[in-house]
Design a protein around this motif. Structure first.
Motif, PDB file in Angstrom:
ATOM      1  N   GLY A 162       0.786  -1.227   0.000  1.00  0.00           N
ATOM      2  CA  GLY A 162       0.000   0.000   0.000  1.00  0.00           C
ATOM      3  C   GLY A 162       0.811   1.265   0.000  1.00  0.00           C
ATOM      4  N   ARG A 163       2.123   1.186  -0.115  1.00  0.00           N
ATOM      5  CA  ARG A 163       2.991   2.361  -0.104  1.00  0.00           C
ATOM      6  C   ARG A 163       3.754   2.431  -1.422  1.00  0.00           C
ATOM      7  NH1 ARG A 163       3.919   4.167   5.256  1.00  0.00           N
ATOM      8  NH2 ARG A 163       3.084   2.750   6.829  1.00  0.00           N
ATOM      9  N   GLY A 164       3.853   3.647  -1.938  1.00  0.00           N
ATOM     10  CA  GLY A 164       4.618   3.854  -3.149  1.00  0.00           C
ATOM     11  C   GLY A 164       6.111   3.867  -2.873  1.00  0.00           C
ATOM     12  N   MET A 165       6.886   3.849  -3.933  1.00  0.00           N
ATOM     13  CA  MET A 165       8.340   3.836  -3.789  1.00  0.00           C
ATOM     14  C   MET A 165       8.837   5.196  -3.320  1.00  0.00           C
ATOM     15  SD  MET A 165      11.259   2.988  -6.637  1.00  0.00           S
ATOM     16  CE  MET A 165      10.998   4.572  -7.405  1.00  0.00           C
ATOM     17  N   ASP A 166       9.709   5.193  -2.357  1.00  0.00           N
ATOM     18  CA  ASP A 166      10.323   6.420  -1.845  1.00  0.00           C
ATOM     19  C   ASP A 166      11.598   6.683  -2.642  1.00  0.00           C
ATOM     20  OD1 ASP A 166      11.139   8.601  -0.445  1.00  0.00           O
ATOM     21  OD2 ASP A 166      11.236   7.613   1.514  1.00  0.00           O
ATOM     22  N   VAL A 167      11.606   7.772  -3.415  1.00  0.00           N
ATOM     23  CA  VAL A 167      12.753   8.062  -4.280  1.00  0.00           C
ATOM     24  C   VAL A 167      13.986   8.465  -3.484  1.00  0.00           C
ATOM     25  CG1 VAL A 167      11.292   8.721  -6.222  1.00  0.00           C
ATOM     26  CG2 VAL A 167      11.981  10.453  -4.577  1.00  0.00           C
ATOM     27  N   ARG A 168      13.839   8.757  -2.189  1.00  0.00           N
ATOM     28  CA  ARG A 168      14.995   9.186  -1.400  1.00  0.00           C
ATOM     29  C   ARG A 168      15.889   8.025  -1.007  1.00  0.00           C
ATOM     30  NH1 ARG A 168      12.287  12.082   3.530  1.00  0.00           N
ATOM     31  NH2 ARG A 168      11.024  10.187   3.366  1.00  0.00           N
ATOM     32  N   THR A 169      15.346   6.804  -0.982  1.00  0.00           N
ATOM     33  CA  THR A 169      16.122   5.651  -0.548  1.00  0.00           C
ATOM     34  C   THR A 169      17.031   5.166  -1.660  1.00  0.00           C
ATOM     35  OG1 THR A 169      14.325   4.166  -1.219  1.00  0.00           O
ATOM     36  CG2 THR A 169      14.318   4.966   1.047  1.00  0.00           C
ATOM     37  N   GLU A 170      18.222   4.722  -1.256  1.00  0.00           N
ATOM     38  CA  GLU A 170      19.195   4.099  -2.160  1.00  0.00           C
ATOM     39  C   GLU A 170      19.590   5.011  -3.321  1.00  0.00           C
ATOM     40  OE1 GLU A 170      17.657   0.364  -3.392  1.00  0.00           O
ATOM     41  OE2 GLU A 170      17.385  -0.404  -1.346  1.00  0.00           O
ATOM     42  N   GLY A 171      19.510   6.330  -3.135  1.00  0.00           N
ATOM     43  CA  GLY A 171      19.967   7.266  -4.157  1.00  0.00           C
ATOM     44  C   GLY A 171      19.146   7.256  -5.422  1.00  0.00           C
ATOM     45  N   ARG A 172      17.876   6.869  -5.353  1.00  0.00           N
ATOM     46  CA  ARG A 172      17.052   6.831  -6.569  1.00  0.00           C
ATOM     47  C   ARG A 172      16.728   8.222  -7.098  1.00  0.00           C
ATOM     48  NH1 ARG A 172      14.015   2.783  -3.452  1.00  0.00           N
ATOM     49  NH2 ARG A 172      14.524   0.700  -4.209  1.00  0.00           N
ATOM     50  N   TRP A 173      16.780   9.235  -6.241  1.00  0.00           N
ATOM     51  CA  TRP A 173      16.411  10.581  -6.696  1.00  0.00           C
ATOM     52  C   TRP A 173      17.366  11.092  -7.774  1.00  0.00           C
ATOM     53  CZ3 TRP A 173      20.328  14.042  -5.604  1.00  0.00           C
ATOM     54  CH2 TRP A 173      21.229  13.659  -4.622  1.00  0.00           C
ATOM     55  N   GLY A 174      18.635  10.661  -7.753  1.00  0.00           N
ATOM     56  CA  GLY A 174      19.571  11.084  -8.798  1.00  0.00           C
ATOM     57  C   GLY A 174      19.274  10.446 -10.144  1.00  0.00           C
ATOM     58  N   ILE A 175      18.705   9.238 -10.138  1.00  0.00           N
ATOM     59  CA  ILE A 175      18.362   8.571 -11.401  1.00  0.00           C
ATOM     60  C   ILE A 175      17.270   9.339 -12.121  1.00  0.00           C
ATOM     61  CG2 ILE A 175      17.453   6.436 -12.378  1.00  0.00           C
ATOM     62  CD1 ILE A 175      18.743   4.909 -10.131  1.00  0.00           C
ATOM     63  N   GLY A 176      16.297   9.834 -11.378  1.00  0.00           N
ATOM     64  CA  GLY A 176      15.221  10.603 -12.017  1.00  0.00           C
ATOM     65  C   GLY A 176      15.726  11.840 -12.725  1.00  0.00           C
ATOM     66  N   ALA A 177      16.641  12.570 -12.090  1.00  0.00           N
ATOM     67  CA  ALA A 177      17.191  13.771 -12.732  1.00  0.00           C
ATOM     68  C   ALA A 177      18.019  13.414 -13.965  1.00  0.00           C
ATOM     69  CB  ALA A 177      18.038  14.553 -11.727  1.00  0.00           C
ATOM     70  N   GLU A 178      18.780  12.319 -13.893  1.00  0.00           N
ATOM     71  CA  GLU A 178      19.586  11.901 -15.041  1.00  0.00           C
ATOM     72  C   GLU A 178      18.709  11.554 -16.238  1.00  0.00           C
ATOM     73  OE1 GLU A 178      23.150  10.829 -17.059  1.00  0.00           O
ATOM     74  OE2 GLU A 178      22.812  11.900 -15.184  1.00  0.00           O
ATOM     75  N   LEU A 179      17.604  10.872 -15.994  1.00  0.00           N
ATOM     76  CA  LEU A 179      16.711  10.518 -17.096  1.00  0.00           C
ATOM     77  C   LEU A 179      16.025  11.742 -17.682  1.00  0.00           C
ATOM     78  CD1 LEU A 179      15.079   7.294 -15.611  1.00  0.00           C
ATOM     79  CD2 LEU A 179      16.849   7.437 -17.358  1.00  0.00           C
ATOM     80  N   LEU A 180      15.686  12.693 -16.830  1.00  0.00           N
ATOM     81  CA  LEU A 180      15.044  13.907 -17.346  1.00  0.00           C
ATOM     82  C   LEU A 180      16.011  14.728 -18.197  1.00  0.00           C
ATOM     83  CD1 LEU A 180      12.974  15.041 -14.230  1.00  0.00           C
ATOM     84  CD2 LEU A 180      12.098  14.131 -16.380  1.00  0.00           C
ATOM     85  N   MET A 181      17.275  14.801 -17.799  1.00  0.00           N
ATOM     86  CA  MET A 181      18.250  15.543 -18.607  1.00  0.00           C
ATOM     87  C   MET A 181      18.477  14.898 -19.967  1.00  0.00           C
ATOM     88  SD  MET A 181      21.206  16.952 -16.052  1.00  0.00           S
ATOM     89  CE  MET A 181      21.716  15.321 -15.532  1.00  0.00           C
ATOM     90  N   ARG A 182      18.314  13.585 -20.039  1.00  0.00           N
ATOM     91  CA  ARG A 182      18.526  12.872 -21.299  1.00  0.00           C
ATOM     92  C   ARG A 182      17.270  12.798 -22.154  1.00  0.00           C
ATOM     93  NH1 ARG A 182      24.098  11.359 -21.912  1.00  0.00           N
ATOM     94  NH2 ARG A 182      24.932  11.080 -19.812  1.00  0.00           N
ATOM     95  N   ARG A 183      16.194  13.380 -21.687  1.00  0.00           N
ATOM     96  CA  ARG A 183      14.942  13.279 -22.441  1.00  0.00           C
ATOM     97  C   ARG A 183      15.074  14.006 -23.770  1.00  0.00           C
ATOM     98  NH1 ARG A 183       9.170  14.277 -19.725  1.00  0.00           N
ATOM     99  NH2 ARG A 183       9.778  12.240 -18.879  1.00  0.00           N
ATOM    100  N   ARG A 184      14.601  13.364 -24.803  1.00  0.00           N
ATOM    101  CA  ARG A 184      14.699  13.943 -26.137  1.00  0.00           C
ATOM    102  C   ARG A 184      13.575  14.930 -26.350  1.00  0.00           C
ATOM    103  NH1 ARG A 184      14.523   9.964 -31.191  1.00  0.00           N
ATOM    104  NH2 ARG A 184      16.183   9.037 -29.912  1.00  0.00           N
ATOM    105  N   ASP A 185      13.918  16.070 -26.930  1.00  0.00           N
ATOM    106  CA  ASP A 185      12.923  17.074 -27.293  1.00  0.00           C
ATOM    107  C   ASP A 185      12.226  16.628 -28.569  1.00  0.00           C
ATOM    108  OD1 ASP A 185      11.363  19.258 -27.534  1.00  0.00           O
ATOM    109  OD2 ASP A 185      12.987  20.729 -27.664  1.00  0.00           O
TER     110      ASP A 185
END
Length: 418
Positions: free
Chosen positions: A170-193
């Protein structure tokens, strides 16, 4: 007029009263015995004090009675419903009734019931559903990292989206654990326009996959949301909060400004020289040679870079006015490096105003506006350099270690003021 009343003699009245008391006592005794028999017959076997019959009595079934010891009604064990063969219950007995021992919650469960919860207990391993979901999350995580290593950023983004939508207990994934928050920013920077050509997307200055301006903007918005969602408070000082996200935000902001400036300069230096048509033997602009045009483009690029760097410095100054950010070692180091960066840009801006279009030094400063602007740029460069060294000194006292080039700055002219 009145009927005569027969009154017995005194000895006879005393006899009648004694007989009445005896009958009343007998009736009360019989009533108590009947009640005791009813209670003893309906009580549990464990609360009775029965004695096994003698062997000769058990042999003759139905012919003889089962002998029992008399029960003392005033015995404390009997009153409490216990047997003398059993151990006494723990305190607070006998001053309070016996309490049934319940399963006390564990420490993890007590921490999870707090508001806000200080600990999220892991689901039971024997839960088949959660075990399958945990295996699903592990497979998605492995797929995400494989796609990122292979440079398949579109597929990695889809795997990341599935991970964010997956719930565990019943709980969503916490992006703060295990350094997952950096993966989100990396994927957003690589997003193609979408409006950008795929050929241009895969080409950059170094030949690697380039970042897009839209991706940098999305990454900055991503960190801004994390800062608002997980602020820095005394209760969250030991968790990943805004003190961790702010340095990442400014790092990506600085990188985006330098990346755009480097791309503009690369486009200026790599631009082909204009060719004159056969019918027009004269050059299109004889007053501006390619070298001067390239220098003018670089000056414009540096000026735009300076403008964006000043915006970063102002944002950091506003943030570092109040604690806990005013003593953050990482923010102090970043602000010091930005100060040195601004000093170099101001020095370049001042030197560009002292150079005439022909490329020779003009010490007379014929243009008063350019002279004032060059003087202002020099003063700003000195001020930013002093401030940068001051911030680096605070970071060094906070425990940040620097390389040899930064250490040499402290030994310079303004090193004693740090």
């Amino acid at each position: 007029m009145f009927a005569p009343v027969h009154r017995p003699a005194r000895p006879q009245a005393l006899l009648f009263a004694k007989q009445e008391r005896t009958e009343r006592t007998e009736r009360k005794r019989k009533r108590d015995e009947d009640e005791d028999e009813d209670v003893s017959s309906s009580s549990d076997d464990s609360l009775q004090l029965k004695l096994s019959p003698p062997p000769e009595a058990s042999a003759a079934k139905g012919k003889s009675k089962i002998y029992q010891h008399a029960v003392n009604k005033k015995d404390p064990y009997h009153i409490a419903g216990l047997s003398r063969e059993d151990d006494l219950p723990p305190a607070p007995f006998p001053h309070a009734p016996i309490k049934l021992v319940k399963n006390l919650p564990s420490t993890d469960e007590e921490l999870a019931t707090l508001n806000p919860p200080l600990h999220v207990p892991k689901p039971a391993v024997q839960d088949h559903t959660s075990s399958l979901k945990r295996r699903h999350i592990e497979n998605l995580t492995a797929l995400l990292h494989v796609c990122m290593l292979r440079g398949n950023w579109d597929r990695a983004s889809r795997a990341w989206g599935l991970l964010l939508r997956t719930e565990m207990g019943g709980r969503g994934m916490d992006v703060r654990t295990e350094g997952r928050w950096g993966i989100g920013a990396e994927l957003l920077m690589r997003r193609r326009d979408v409006s950008q050509d795929s050929r241009d997307y895969h080409e950059s200055v170094e030949g690697d996959v380039s970042f897009t301006d839209e991706g940098f903007k999305l990454a900055r918005q991503y960190y801004e949301r994390l800062i608002l969602q997980y602020p820095s408070t005394p209760s969250t000082r030991h968790n990943v909060n805004a003190q961790v996200f702010y340095p990442a935000l400014f790092n990506i902001w600085i990188y985006s400004v330098q990346h755009r400036s480097k791309q503009r300069r690369h486009q200026i230096t790599a631009a082909p020289e204009p060719e004159n048509s056969p019918t027009d033997p004269e050059p299109s602009n004889p007053e501006l040679d390619p070298t001067e045009a390239e220098a003018a483009g670089i000056r414009v690029s540096r000026k735009q870079e300076l403008h964006e760097a000043v915006s970063i410095a102002r944002r950091m100054d506003e943030l570092m006015v109040s604690p806990p950010y005013d003593s953050s070692p990482e923010l102090l180091r970043l602000r010091g490096m930005i100060g040195l960066w601004l000093a170099d840009l101001y020095v370049f801006q001042a030197s560009s105003h002292r150079t005439s279009p022909e490329g020779s030094r003009d010490h007379d400063f014929e243009d008063r506006s350019e002279r004032l602007e060059a003087q202002f740029s020099g003063e700003q460069a000195e001020r930013e350099r002093r401030k940068g060294l001051e911030m680096l000194g605070k970071a060094r006292r906070a425990g940040v270690e620097f390389t040899g080039s930064i250490k040499d700055l402290f030994k310079g002219k303004h090193g004693d003021d740090v």
